[in-house]
Write an enzyme that holds these catalytic residues in place. Structure first.
Site, PDB file in Angstrom:
ATOM      1  N   ASP A 191      -5.741  -4.238  -1.493  1.00 34.31           N
ATOM      2  CA  ASP A 191      -4.671  -3.839  -0.585  1.00 34.31           C
ATOM      3  C   ASP A 191      -3.918  -5.052  -0.042  1.00 34.31           C
ATOM      4  OD1 ASP A 191      -3.139  -2.784   1.523  1.00 34.31           O
ATOM      5  OD2 ASP A 191      -4.626  -1.243   1.943  1.00 34.31           O
ATOM      6  N   SER A 225       0.829  -1.202   0.000  1.00 38.05           N
ATOM      7  CA  SER A 225       0.000   0.000   0.000  1.00 38.05           C
ATOM      8  C   SER A 225       0.870   1.263   0.000  1.00 38.05           C
ATOM      9  CB  SER A 225      -0.960  -0.035   1.190  1.00 38.05           C
ATOM     10  OG  SER A 225      -1.958   0.934   1.091  1.00 38.05           O
TER      11      SER A 225
END
Length: 335
Positions: free
Chosen positions: A209, A54
């Protein structure tokens, strides 16, 4: 430890592989840690490697692409994070419709374009441009890249490391876009629409993610043999240092279905990394930047908070390096 083959020979070879935790806007602290590491003489980036999830993937990509650290600081300090909230029209109604139809409130297109532009300014578009040319490395060819990006493939239910795992989709890793991989890793569930990878044969993989499965993949570069690495792998975590023994550092109040659901999802997402943090050898090579009080999706954070995050990262690296001794680490944990 990094998958490289010879022990260090004094301070002349002051390098480190780097693993960066995800955390949305809290990733500003990662830049602070990188700035301090470089100021204290550590060579980061090629031929050393960087991995991230991320926000860690965003920062790591810029570092691996060769962006100078002063430029990285300038970019991150001057960025208006609100631009990444590229939702459809009609406000909350539009975001709700987008969540139902597209599985995310915000498109994520602006984030993707921004990352692609920053990388292109550094002369990097595909993973082939991040291949390592390091004849002393013990890395297999499929892992010889300056950058590793962690995503969660919800189609197959597994953690994916890019570009290492592109072959699973029948794709040539050297031809794949770095910005695409970073955008996939930054697809915060519900917040951003997931990223889709079209595999050979027409199947589509849904990726979100990487923090869903490993927000802090600190062991990604670890050797599994008895060869001593040429340099260490450092990690930067976006939280305070956990206490040694005693009470658990985090305690969630569960009252009713909503808080119960959040607690269950958080437990599943954090389980892998929490097991790692019980290992003294992991804690010993981790820097802890205290970002408490800041949400990963606080895209409206003010300049004062931004500066506090940056300084927290810098201080975490400073405190870590004040006691770090690679030879002592090797003797204690790799004897």
């Amino acid at each position: 430890m990094a998958e490289l083959v010879h022990p260090p020979e004094g301070a002349a070879n002051k390098r480190a592989d780097l693993v960066l935790e995800g955390g949305g806007v809290k990733g500003i602290a990662l830049v602070g840690a990188i700035a301090e590491l470089e100021e204290q003489g550590y060579g980061l980036g090629r031929p050393a490697r960087v991995a991230g999830t991320s926000a860690g993937a965003i920062t790591g990509a810029m570092l691996a692409a060769g962006m100078p650290v002063p430029e990285m600081i300038r970019v991150m300090r001057g960025l208006d994070y609100r631009r990444f909230k590229d939702g459809p029209p009609l406000g909350a109604v539009g975001r709700g419709a987008s969540l139902v139809a597209k599985l995310g409130m915000y498109r994520g297109d602006e984030l993707h374009r921004w990352v692609a532009r920053r990388l292109k300014d550094c002369g990097v578009e595909t993973f082939g441009q991040l291949r390592l040319d390091d004849p002393d490395s013990g890395l297999p060819p499929e892992r010889a890249y300056a950058l590793s990006v962690v995503t969660s493939d919800v189609s197959s239910g597994r953690m994916v490391v890019l570009p290492w795992d592109y072959h699973r989709y029948g794709l040539d890793p050297d031809e794949q876009s770095v910005a695409d991989a970073v955008r996939a890793s930054a697809s915060i569930p519900v917040y951003f629409r997931p990223w889709r990878v079209r595999a050979k044969g027409g199947r589509r993989s849904i990726q979100v993610d990487g923090g869903l499965l490993s927000n802090y993949p600190i062991n990604l570069f670890d050797r599994r043999d008895r060869v001593v690495p040429r340099w260490p792998t450092f990690g930067v975590k976006l939280c305070a240092r956990p206490p040694e023994g005693g009470p658990f550092p985090q305690w969630r109040t569960v009252r009713g279905p909503a808080t119960y659901t959040r607690a269950v999802v958080s437990t599943m997402a954090d389980a892998h990394d929490r097991v790692l943090m019980d290992e003294p050898s992991i804690v010993a090579r981790s820097m802890f930047a205290d970002t408490d009080g800041v949400s990963a999706t606080d895209f409206d954070l003010d300049a004062r908070t931004r500066e506090r995050l940056f300084e927290s990262g810098r201080q975490a690296a400073r405190d870590f390096l004040a006691t770090w001794d690679y030879a002592r680490y090797l003797a204690k944990y790799r004897a």
